[in-house]
Structures are given as C-alpha cells and as structure tokens.
Design a protein around this motif. Sequence first.
Motif, mmCIF file in Angstrom:
data_model
loop_
_atom_site.group_PDB
_atom_site.id
_atom_site.type_symbol
_atom_site.label_atom_id
_atom_site.label_comp_id
_atom_site.label_asym_id
_atom_site.label_seq_id
_atom_site.Cartn_x
_atom_site.Cartn_y
_atom_site.Cartn_z
ATOM 1 N N GLN A 1 24.369 30.103 12.264
ATOM 2 C CA GLN A 1 23.384 30.469 13.279
ATOM 3 C C GLN A 1 22.783 31.843 13.077
ATOM 4 O O GLN A 1 21.669 32.109 13.519
ATOM 5 N N ASP A 2 23.544 32.753 12.453
ATOM 6 C CA ASP A 2 23.042 34.122 12.336
ATOM 7 C C ASP A 2 22.359 34.391 11.005
ATOM 8 O O ASP A 2 22.122 35.547 10.655
ATOM 9 N N ALA A 3 22.063 33.326 10.266
ATOM 10 C CA ALA A 3 21.417 33.543 8.968
ATOM 11 C C ALA A 3 20.039 34.151 9.169
ATOM 12 O O ALA A 3 19.308 33.801 10.089
ATOM 13 N N VAL A 4 19.695 35.091 8.289
ATOM 14 C CA VAL A 4 18.410 35.791 8.399
ATOM 15 C C VAL A 4 17.499 35.311 7.276
ATOM 16 O O VAL A 4 17.921 35.247 6.126
ATOM 17 N N PRO A 5 16.266 34.977 7.586
ATOM 18 C CA PRO A 5 15.361 34.524 6.518
ATOM 19 C C PRO A 5 15.051 35.630 5.521
ATOM 20 O O PRO A 5 14.839 36.776 5.909
ATOM 21 N N SER A 6 15.057 35.280 4.232
ATOM 22 C CA SER A 6 14.667 36.254 3.211
ATOM 23 C C SER A 6 13.128 36.291 3.163
ATOM 24 O O SER A 6 12.478 35.421 3.722
ATOM 25 N N PRO A 7 12.560 37.321 2.474
ATOM 26 C CA PRO A 7 11.086 37.427 2.445
ATOM 27 C C PRO A 7 10.427 36.218 1.774
ATOM 28 O O PRO A 7 9.289 35.884 2.072
ATOM 29 N N ASP A 8 11.201 35.533 0.936
ATOM 30 C CA ASP A 8 10.650 34.431 0.182
ATOM 31 C C ASP A 8 10.642 33.106 0.949
ATOM 32 O O ASP A 8 10.217 32.085 0.450
ATOM 33 N N MET B 1 16.347 26.327 12.966
ATOM 34 C CA MET B 1 17.411 25.969 12.049
ATOM 35 C C MET B 1 16.910 26.257 10.640
ATOM 36 O O MET B 1 15.749 26.643 10.468
ATOM 37 N N TRP B 2 17.782 26.102 9.648
ATOM 38 C CA TRP B 2 17.323 26.353 8.282
ATOM 39 C C TRP B 2 18.008 25.391 7.331
ATOM 40 O O TRP B 2 19.068 24.857 7.607
ATOM 41 N N ILE B 3 17.329 25.150 6.223
ATOM 42 C CA ILE B 3 17.916 24.361 5.139
ATOM 43 C C ILE B 3 17.724 25.138 3.843
ATOM 44 O O ILE B 3 16.835 25.994 3.748
ATOM 45 N N GLU B 4 18.591 24.853 2.888
ATOM 46 C CA GLU B 4 18.473 25.531 1.601
ATOM 47 C C GLU B 4 18.902 24.525 0.527
ATOM 48 O O GLU B 4 20.024 24.593 0.006
ATOM 49 N N PRO B 5 18.020 23.574 0.225
ATOM 50 C CA PRO B 5 18.403 22.482 -0.685
ATOM 51 C C PRO B 5 18.619 22.984 -2.102
ATOM 52 O O PRO B 5 17.859 23.832 -2.597
ATOM 53 N N HIS C 1 29.015 18.914 25.004
ATOM 54 C CA HIS C 1 28.104 17.797 24.806
ATOM 55 C C HIS C 1 26.738 18.297 24.382
ATOM 56 O O HIS C 1 25.828 17.507 24.167
ATOM 57 N N MET C 2 26.593 19.622 24.325
ATOM 58 C CA MET C 2 25.275 20.218 24.107
ATOM 59 C C MET C 2 25.272 21.173 22.927
ATOM 60 O O MET C 2 24.447 22.078 22.867
ATOM 61 N N PHE C 3 26.199 20.986 21.992
ATOM 62 C CA PHE C 3 26.270 21.942 20.893
ATOM 63 C C PHE C 3 25.008 21.950 20.041
ATOM 64 O O PHE C 3 24.744 22.918 19.340
ATOM 65 N N SER C 4 24.206 20.865 20.098
ATOM 66 C CA SER C 4 23.023 20.853 19.232
ATOM 67 C C SER C 4 21.750 21.313 19.931
ATOM 68 O O SER C 4 20.675 21.245 19.350
ATOM 69 N N VAL C 5 21.849 21.817 21.170
ATOM 70 C CA VAL C 5 20.609 22.191 21.864
ATOM 71 C C VAL C 5 20.141 23.587 21.527
ATOM 72 O O VAL C 5 19.112 24.036 22.019
ATOM 73 N N GLY C 6 20.903 24.311 20.717
ATOM 74 C CA GLY C 6 20.447 25.647 20.338
ATOM 75 C C GLY C 6 20.962 26.738 21.258
ATOM 76 O O GLY C 6 20.238 27.696 21.541
ATOM 77 N N MET C 7 22.208 26.615 21.718
ATOM 78 C CA MET C 7 22.787 27.688 22.524
ATOM 79 C C MET C 7 23.191 28.842 21.607
ATOM 80 O O MET C 7 23.264 28.689 20.381
ATOM 81 N N SER C 8 23.499 29.992 22.210
ATOM 82 C CA SER C 8 23.834 31.177 21.412
ATOM 83 C C SER C 8 25.195 31.007 20.747
ATOM 84 O O SER C 8 25.985 30.134 21.109
ATOM 85 N N VAL C 9 25.469 31.885 19.802
ATOM 86 C CA VAL C 9 26.766 31.884 19.119
ATOM 87 C C VAL C 9 27.890 32.061 20.139
ATOM 88 O O VAL C 9 28.923 31.392 20.081
ATOM 89 N N THR C 10 27.676 32.957 21.115
ATOM 90 C CA THR C 10 28.696 33.214 22.131
ATOM 91 C C THR C 10 28.996 31.960 22.938
ATOM 92 O O THR C 10 30.155 31.592 23.131
ATOM 93 N N ALA C 11 27.935 31.316 23.414
ATOM 94 C CA ALA C 11 28.135 30.127 24.238
ATOM 95 C C ALA C 11 28.818 29.030 23.436
ATOM 96 O O ALA C 11 29.769 28.398 23.907
#
Lengths: 199, 330, 559
Positions: free
Chosen positions: B107-114, B187-191, C317-327
């Motif tokens: 979740q905390d991944a940061v996008p690179s400039p590319d 979200m992000w993907i990196e195939p 039941h809502m892990f995919s809705v985009g809650m924060s890391v903390t939640a």
Amino acid sequence: MINATARTYPIEPMEEAFPSRGRVGVFCLIATEATLFSIFVVAYLFYIGKSLIGPYPAQVLEVPILSTICLLASSATIMLAERALRQGYGVLFKGWWFLTILLGVAFLRATAVEWYRLIFTHHLTIGTNLFGTTFYSLVGFHAMHVTVGLILLTLVLILSLCGYVTQTQSERVAALSLYWHFVDVVWIVVFLVVYIIGR
Amino acid sequence: MFALSRSDVCIMNRPIHLTNIFDPASTPAQAIVELSWLVLWICAGIFVIVVGLLTYILIRFRRRRADTDEPPQVYGSNQIELAWTVIPMLTVVVLFLVTTRTIKAVQDAVPSPDTVHVTIVGHQWWWEIRYPALGIVTANELHVPVSHQAQPRPTFLKLQSVDVAHSFWVPRLAGKTDLIPNRDNSMWIEPREPGLYLGQCAEYCGTQHANMLLRIIVHARDDFERWVAAQQQPPVNNPAMQAGRDLFQATACVNCHTVRETNANGTFGPDLSHLMSRATLGAGVVDNTPHNLRAWIRNPQHLKPGNLMPDMQLTPQELEHIVAYLVTLQ
Amino acid sequence: MAFADAPLAQPHVDASRLPLLVQLHYWVVTVDHKRLGIMYICTGLLFFAVAGLEASIMRWQLAFPHHEAVSPEVFNRLFTMHGTTMVFLFGMPIILGMANYLVPLMIGARDLAFPRLNAFGFWLSLFGGMLLYFSYLGGEGLSGAGTAPDVGWFAYAPLTGRAFSRGHSTDYWILSLLVSGIGSVATSINIVTTVLCMRCRGMTLARLPLFVWMMLVVAVMILFAMPPLTAAQVMLLLDRYLGTRFFDTQAGGSALLWQHFFWIFGHPEVYILMVPGFAAVSEIIPVFSRKPIFGYAAMVGATVSIGFISMGVWAHHMFSVGMSVTANSFFAASTMLISVPTGIKIFNWLATMYGGKLRFATPMLFCVGFLFQFLCAGLTGIMLAAVPFNWQLTDSYFVVAHFHYVLIGGLLFTIFAAIYYWFPKATGRMLSETLGRWHFWLLVIGFNLTFGPQHILGILGMPRRIYTYAPGRGWELWNLLSSIGVVFQGLAVLFFVWNVIRALRQGPPAGDDPWDAWTLEWTTTSPPPEYNFETLPEVQSRRPLWDLKHPNDPDGRHE
C-alpha cells in the motif's frame, strides 16, 4: 422415572433474588434502541461538513433551549410520579404523570415549530442535502420515540383515571419511566451532536 | 501475438489462460504469494496437529461393546488450557507482524518518475481506461510496459466509478481493489513478463457483472511505445467511408460514444476512436470481428442481455454502412 | 436434586383425537415455548429446503461454461434470495427455535419470561419470510424491472438505490428483513430476561448448562448487532422513497457507509448463527464421550470474548475497498485475535473426548463431522485474515467455500446433531440410526464435493456472483465436481425427511432419557407436559442428573 427423595417443606422459586422481569426486559430494549440511535448519530457525525449545497447548519439552526428544558424537566416529574405511586399517593401520581405528558407535548410542539420554520423559511427538506438527510432522520427518529412514549404515558394515565393503576403496579410503571428516561438521555446526545458539535 | 506464459496451456490448440494467484507475474502479486506461503504452512501445521489428534481420539477412545462403566470424569486442567491459549496467541502475533509488513510494502509503494499513470473508471459493465499524461482513452484493454529489475517501470492505477461499486482483479498481477463511486482508490502493478493477463470485475455490480472482463496486455518496451503512438493518432478518416461516417454522426450513436475529431463526444459508452485495435467487444463477451460487430449493433441485448446499449433500430442498409465505417477505426 | 412428594394427577387428554381445526387453532394461538420452538424450527427447515432448491438451480447453471439454463436476471435473483433466505429465514429461526425450546427446560422454568412476546416474535419472523417470497409475485414496479430482489444478500449501495434498482424488488428485501428483524430482537429480549430472572433454585450462573450460556451470549449479541442493519435499511428506504442522500454518491453520500453499517451487523450475525451450533455440540459431545465438558469456565470465557471481539472485526469484509494501512492492520489484528477463543473451544471439545468412551450415535457422528469441517473453515478464515492474501481471495469462490464450510460444515451439521439429539425429547420417538447414518455420510460426501473444489476455483481467479464463465479459464472441472455434489446433498436431505416422517409415525418410544444424559430437560417426560415440570427442580451442580445417578460422586465436589 427417576427416584425422588421426599421433602418436607414447599419449594419456593428463586425469583425473589432476581431483578424483576419487566426491568430486565426494558433494559434490553434500551440497549438495542441505544445501538439503533448510535448508528444514526454516527451517520450524522460522518456527514458533518460534507453537504455539497446549502442550507448549512450554522445558517439555519437555533439552539432549542426551552424545549430541552421541558424534556429534561419531564424526567424529573416522571421520577416524582413514580415515587408518589410507590408510596401510595394516587392523586399526586396522576398529577405528576399528567405534567410529564404536558412537558413531552411541549417538546414535540417546539420540534414541529422548528421544522416548519426550516422547511418553509429556509427550504431545508430531508432530501435537500446531507445535512437535511441526517438532521431530519436523527431528530425525527427521536421525536418518534417521544411520541410512542407519550402514547404509552397517556394510556397509563387513562388506566389510572379508571382506577387500574395502584401501588402494586409501581414496578410496571417504573419500567415505563425507564424508557422515558432513555428517551431523555438520547435527546441530550442528539442535542450535543446536532446543535453544539455540528453547527 | 504474445508469447504464452507458464500459465497458458494449449488444449486442442485453444490457449487456456490460467489466472492462478499462485503464479504471480508482477511485484505486488509476488509479495502476496510470499506471505501466503507462510500462512499456508502455519495452517497446515495446525491442520495436521488437530486432525491427527482427532483421528487418534476417535480410534483410541471408542467405547468397547460390553463396556458400560463411566470413564474417569475430568473437569479441566489449568496448565493445559493455559498452554493452548498462549501458543495460539504467539502464533497470531507472528502472523500479524508479517501481515502488516506486506500490507505496508504494497500500500505504501511510491511511484517512480518512470511510472505509467492510468485512470480506470468503472461503468456498468465495461472499463473505461484513460492515460491522462498520454492523452489516450480506450476501453476494456489495459496496455502497459513490462518492468525489469534494472529499469523498473510500474503502472499505477487510479480507480473510480461512475455508477456502482466494481472491483479490479487481475489475479496474476495484483490483489483486487474496488472501484467505488465518489471515491478515488489506487493500486499498482509491475509485470515482469510480456503477455496477456486476464481478469474481471469482482464486485457484484448488476445484471452483467459476469461479463465485465479485463485484458491486460504487457508489452516489451518498444512495443508499448508503438502502441501508444498508434493510439495517439487521430482516428482513421477514410473518404470511402463517408456514408457510414455521416450516418454515424447523424444517429444517436454520438450521444454515448466518442470518436475523436468528429462531433461524437458522448462518454456514456466506450471510446470508439480505435475500436478495431481491441481484441473483444462488450468487455470480453465476444471476439472483435466485423461479423460480431454487426451482430452487436443489430441487437446488443442478444449478445449481452441487460447491457445498457439500446437497440438502435437501424435498417439493414444503415447497419452495413455503419459497420463498414467502424471497421476502419483501427 | 430433589422433588416434592406425589406427582400431580394429570388429566388425560389425547390431543391427537381432537378435530383437526381445533388442533390447528391450538398451534396458531399458542404461547407455549415448546410449540413456538417447534414452529420456528419447522419454518426454518422449510425455508432451508427452498433456499437449497435455489442453490441447486445455481449449481446447475454453473456446471458448464456459457450454460444457458437460466438468464442472468434469474441467476442474480437466485443468489440474492438464497443468501437472504439461508441467513435470515433459515439460520435465525432455527437458532431462536432451539433456544425457545430448550432454554426454559434446561434452567428448570415453565416458559420464557414473556410468552406473548414470544408468539409475537415468531409470527413476525414468519410473516417477514412470507413477505420476502411474495416479491416473486408482487415485486414488479416498473414493468419488466421487478420480482425478487437481485442485489445480493448484503445489498451494497449504490446498486440498491432508486437509480440502479428500479421497481420494488429491493423494497421487499428491506421490508421483509425489517419485520423479521424485529421478531428476532423481541425473542432475544425474552431469552436474556428468562436466563437472568427465571432460573430454578440452586442454579447460579456458574451452574448454567453451556447451551444456556451460549444462547445468552447470542441473545445479547442480537440486541447489539441487529440495530445497525435496521438503521441502515431504514436509511436505504428513506433514500429510495423520500429522496434522502445517505448513500447517494451524487450528492456527496458514501457508498462505504452502507458497507460499514452492514458489516457491523453482518459479522456478529455470522457468529450469532454459529455459536448456537457450538452450544448444541457442547451438550452432545460430553454425553457421547461420557465425560463432562473439559474446561467449563474457559468455554464460557471464550464464548463471551467471541461475543465482544466479534463486534470489532467487521471491516475484514472490506479489505479491498482501499482503507488505510492502519485500518487494514487493526482489523487484521482483531480478526486473527478472534481465532484464539474459537480455537480454544475446539481444543476443549477434543479434550472432552480424550479419555472418554465414545459412542457414535448419529448426533455424535454429526459432531465429529462438524469438528473436522469447522477446523477447515477456521483455517481458511485465518488465511482470509492475512490482508494481502485477502486481496486475492476476497469476493472469489475461495470466500464462498470458506463461509459454506462455516455455515454448512459447521452450523448445519450441528443443527442436525441437535435435531437427532433432542427429537426424542420433543416427540417421544427415536429417529432411526440406520437412516441417520445414510443421511450423515451422504451429506459429508456431497458437502465436501461441492465446496472443496470451490477453494481451488477461488485460487484460479473465479469471482463470486457470476452467472456464467468462459471456457478456457481452467474452471470447468471444478465447477462440474461442485455441481455433482448437490445430488448427494439432496439425497441426504431426503433421507433426513424420510427419517423424520417415519419416526413420527412408527418410531420406537424414547422414554425420558434415551441418551443417559445429565441436564434438566431429561428429567421430564418425552414430550414434556405443557407446564414442563411437575414441580420446579432444585440443583446442586452443573449436571443434576449425574448427581442423581451417581450419588456417591456428585459433580458439586469437583466444580
């Protein structure tokens, strides 16, 4: 069949050691209703400041001091009525009970006046925006409970005028007044959330 | 044509695309698989212990036929109960710590400039795919560049919805994230390998939820640039197709669809500027061929009952003209 | 345990000789907890059959790729009605029926605290169910837009709003559940009051049968879990009819708010469904192991903790809705935490069996099936609690497999165990052991055949609630296997029905205590008289009948 051993004294149920059924039942009802109200309160709090269009709370809400005093006073009067009945003072009971009903009606009237003003002067209806939605549903839900309470209180008043409510009924009357106290406590919460925090 | 990956098997000459979550082809999916191995081992261990114990008990303590005595009455044991409270608690703590680490990593991944930035907008029952920086708008197919260890080039997706809740799920590339109206998710993907990756909507969104399919095409570097360039071209304007083009612009088609540099600028339905560059119609319901295109336009409800494109009530001749025109939109 | 002297002389009325109309009238006006309990259970089983039929049609549709057995609209209604019926019209009535029947008997009372409220609650439940099914006839609002609800059993906004659910189908979903929900709350108030206020002499809370403890916890959970659903449904109704904006995303409303409110109800709800199963098993396993439950206090403590913690796990039941890391981390923690008391219970049941003398009568067979299958359910639950793993598994057939292992492999098996165990008490007849074994083994095979492969389908990327799928995804084999399992499950249920009918007509008489058990319900006749006990009993331990049968080694000494 299982062999029984003889006893020489009558068996008493353990019930005297327990709280009364009516009291426990009303507490359960209060627990469930309190949860119901908290969901509406959560919705109100969540949507504070999120309305896309006006009118907004600060613009249109006036703090209902008088009607709050009426409702809180009605809790006091119902306590006095309860005490009077327990001590056997039928007339005093009817008096305080009637006063409670009057105060409750005064509260409802004030709510009605406020809603009239909001709808016709400020054009805030339940569907106008998120504020309207959460305000009318929360306050309305509470007013509905006050109404139901008043109907029950009136029923008891009529029964007592016909002579059916005596000192031995005080436990049942106590159960009803528990409900009334609950309605009051909910108003304190609604008041704080809508008129203090949300404005 | 894309190289078939390990998950693609050929049976009777038809490729089968397995979307196995345990066959990751992208960094976030890989991170998930690594966590899941630990979880599976722990669960397997618990399973073996408990089932072993249960089986032993069922066999060893079966009541023998003639035995009518009661066994010794045991009411509990503080030590044993403490043990089987503490050990699971410790296991839970370990599991929790490992889980949190992976949550953060993804979740905390940061996008690179590319990074390639894409906005996906969910509709009932198709995917609008926009590349804001590149000026591209397409539908149902997400084209992204492959990413190498040396030169990472992930794709970050912003997820939105215009109607109800949807969910973007391409199992081999990442976990799913929902598209929720009035909310931006990301979200992000990196195939790591070029190829075709399938997915579909994973949040019930109405009648044709089952046919809201996704195709992710991962290109080698140059291939991706070529695709971008082709998409950035204005739509083909073949003078021989004038009749069809005029008919298209005069009919209600333009209320819902966009063809760039024409008066068609509707946004309710997919952008048709490069319609024929896509492999399927109706978000994966049928292959994109002129025959199917004709069938779709003639009666959309037949191919995808309940979908929101109305029957355009075209005469056979009008239909031919329009199909002939659309077929040129490469 | 002691009785008074001579038993009361019973006027002998053969109820079956009364005219049919009189008998029916007696059932309709009854406030007797036993009759209401039986009506609740029969209602539940009837809706179970209906929902099972709905599921069978779904499995037929999904047996083959691009199958056209039913249209997408019909399929979407089927899975909505199946889920709603199973949870609200089968699950809730069955557990409330079990509580209704058994709690007064187990605590030595003559009825529940509020018998008329009890009847009211039952009829509300029944009418709510009928209202839901009336939607098949009356749901058409805008022409062609209606009949039964098709929004899924958790009815996410804004799909349920006026704009996306035209006609009245969603209104039927809302109203029927509002009505039956009030019934559930009424019965829960009754159960709590009864347990707290009407126990017989000597029965302190520490001597309550585990079944009663667990039903008490369940009733309290219902009091706190139902209101969020009721509130959310009222809000949805206001949205649909008065134009309020609760879930109207165009006006700034939040679709997630519905999800939060629903799951604050929904998660405790699944524990509300499951804990009565634990309750039954906690009575049956000791009797068929010939030992008391291992660690009574821990079992009570674990159940109460489950009650509390279950109110704090809903967003898993809502892990995919985009809650924060903390939640996400918080809910991962609470969800993993709740596995501990649940696991403790499994260990306690195993320890009860350990060192015992196991008798594999049908109730015990179902308990053993439960132990194995519920373990699987719990383990897949732990997998789902690992948030990133959840991002792949949620909303797929893996989750469908998980919760069916909980609700069928867990709950349904325990319900059958309970029925086989207490049927003799309620009717005075024994069910057939042979037919019971057929029922059990067919169900084990069918259930595992249907839901085992669904784990694999989830892993292979098949989402839930899809009416069809394309060939070439590798899903065909597992879907076919899953559908074949339905045949075995259907046969199992038929064997059960035959067993019940046969027993009612010609089953051998059960006597008061056919299983040699230890709690108070086995001290009275089978079936019990309307007043339950000739004289209200007095107890000195958790197993009053054990004390009577083993006067030289009463339980009280060891507790």
